[in-house]
Design a protein around this motif. Structure first.
Motif, mmCIF file in Angstrom:
data_model
loop_
_atom_site.group_PDB
_atom_site.id
_atom_site.type_symbol
_atom_site.label_atom_id
_atom_site.label_comp_id
_atom_site.label_asym_id
_atom_site.label_seq_id
_atom_site.Cartn_x
_atom_site.Cartn_y
_atom_site.Cartn_z
ATOM 1 N N ALA A 137 -11.626 7.312 5.995
ATOM 2 C CA ALA A 137 -12.494 6.241 6.499
ATOM 3 C C ALA A 137 -11.729 4.930 6.657
ATOM 4 C CB ALA A 137 -13.688 6.053 5.568
ATOM 5 N N THR A 138 -10.941 4.569 5.663
ATOM 6 C CA THR A 138 -10.180 3.320 5.716
ATOM 7 C C THR A 138 -9.189 3.332 6.868
ATOM 8 O OG1 THR A 138 -10.400 2.949 3.347
ATOM 9 C CG2 THR A 138 -8.559 1.838 4.436
ATOM 10 N N CYS A 139 -8.465 4.425 7.013
ATOM 11 C CA CYS A 139 -7.475 4.517 8.076
ATOM 12 C C CYS A 139 -8.129 4.514 9.455
ATOM 13 C CB CYS A 139 -6.590 5.750 7.869
ATOM 14 S SG CYS A 139 -5.485 5.602 6.438
ATOM 15 N N VAL A 180 -1.896 -1.813 5.181
ATOM 16 C CA VAL A 180 -2.714 -0.600 5.186
ATOM 17 C C VAL A 180 -2.429 0.208 6.452
ATOM 18 C CG1 VAL A 180 -5.064 0.309 5.233
ATOM 19 C CG2 VAL A 180 -4.544 -1.653 3.819
ATOM 20 N N GLU A 181 -2.331 -0.477 7.590
ATOM 21 C CA GLU A 181 -2.083 0.217 8.848
ATOM 22 C C GLU A 181 -0.789 1.020 8.791
ATOM 23 O OE1 GLU A 181 -2.800 -3.007 8.526
ATOM 24 O OE2 GLU A 181 -4.529 -3.445 9.781
ATOM 25 N N TYR A 227 0.847 -1.184 0.000
ATOM 26 C CA TYR A 227 0.000 0.000 0.000
ATOM 27 C C TYR A 227 0.884 1.235 0.000
ATOM 28 C CZ TYR A 227 -3.570 -3.359 0.904
ATOM 29 O OH TYR A 227 -4.398 -4.440 0.785
ATOM 30 N N ASP A 283 -12.169 8.501 1.273
ATOM 31 C CA ASP A 283 -11.971 7.042 1.360
ATOM 32 C C ASP A 283 -10.790 6.708 2.265
ATOM 33 O OD1 ASP A 283 -13.953 6.984 -0.540
ATOM 34 O OD2 ASP A 283 -12.795 5.889 -2.035
ATOM 35 N N THR A 284 -9.722 7.474 2.134
ATOM 36 C CA THR A 284 -8.526 7.223 2.933
ATOM 37 C C THR A 284 -8.794 7.513 4.405
ATOM 38 O OG1 THR A 284 -6.982 7.558 1.132
ATOM 39 C CG2 THR A 284 -6.145 8.006 3.337
ATOM 40 N N ARG A 332 -3.708 3.760 -0.999
ATOM 41 C CA ARG A 332 -4.322 2.727 -1.853
ATOM 42 C C ARG A 332 -3.318 1.626 -2.128
ATOM 43 N NH1 ARG A 332 -8.140 5.724 -5.313
ATOM 44 N NH2 ARG A 332 -9.810 6.136 -3.848
ATOM 45 N N LEU A 352 -10.808 2.918 10.260
ATOM 46 C CA LEU A 352 -11.128 1.503 10.523
ATOM 47 C C LEU A 352 -9.896 0.721 10.961
ATOM 48 C CD1 LEU A 352 -13.558 0.672 7.584
ATOM 49 C CD2 LEU A 352 -14.126 0.851 10.019
ATOM 50 N N LYS A 353 -8.719 1.191 10.571
ATOM 51 C CA LYS A 353 -7.468 0.527 10.932
ATOM 52 C C LYS A 353 -6.828 1.138 12.175
ATOM 53 C CE LYS A 353 -7.623 -2.346 7.557
ATOM 54 N NZ LYS A 353 -7.768 -3.777 7.780
ATOM 55 N N CYS A 374 -1.203 4.002 6.501
ATOM 56 C CA CYS A 374 -1.991 5.047 7.162
ATOM 57 C C CYS A 374 -1.141 5.811 8.177
ATOM 58 C CB CYS A 374 -3.210 4.433 7.853
ATOM 59 S SG CYS A 374 -4.496 3.874 6.710
#
Length: 101
Positions: free
Chosen positions: A90-92, A60-61, A26, A87-88, A41, A94-95, A64
């Protein structure tokens, strides 16, 4: 009778799970000069709107966390992130990594 495909797949997933190897890296991508917008991404999927790769990490973690370290309050600062795409963020989140947009 043992299904050889299922056995091979199970062995692959076991090795993947126990070694911590990821199937994709990522990256933290930065948008065109002057925007300061960044995103996290899959390393191969950002596209021409985000031409600059700031860093690449195996998870991903980690990507981020790296994106968070690039945060700046100056939109024109090169090699930094002034803001992040939704999107980034929100994704981060969640991580477990909070990015200020």
């Amino acid at each position: 009778m043992i299904n050889p495909i299922r056995s091979s797949l199970s062995a692959f997933l076991f090795v993947l799970a126990t070694t911590g190897t990821s199937l994709a890296d990522y990256s933290v991508f930065r948008g065109d000069v002057g925007t300061g917008t960044c995103l996290v991404r899959d390393a191969k999927s950002a596209g021409p709107q985000y031409p600059e790769v700031l860093t690449t990490k195996p998870t991903v973690e980690q990507a981020c966390s790296a994106a968070k370290s690039y945060k700046t309050d100056n939109a024109g600062e090169a090699k930094k992130c002034y803001t992040y795409v939704d999107d980034t963020v929100a994704t981060c989140l969640l991580k477990g990594v909070t990015l200020k947009p």
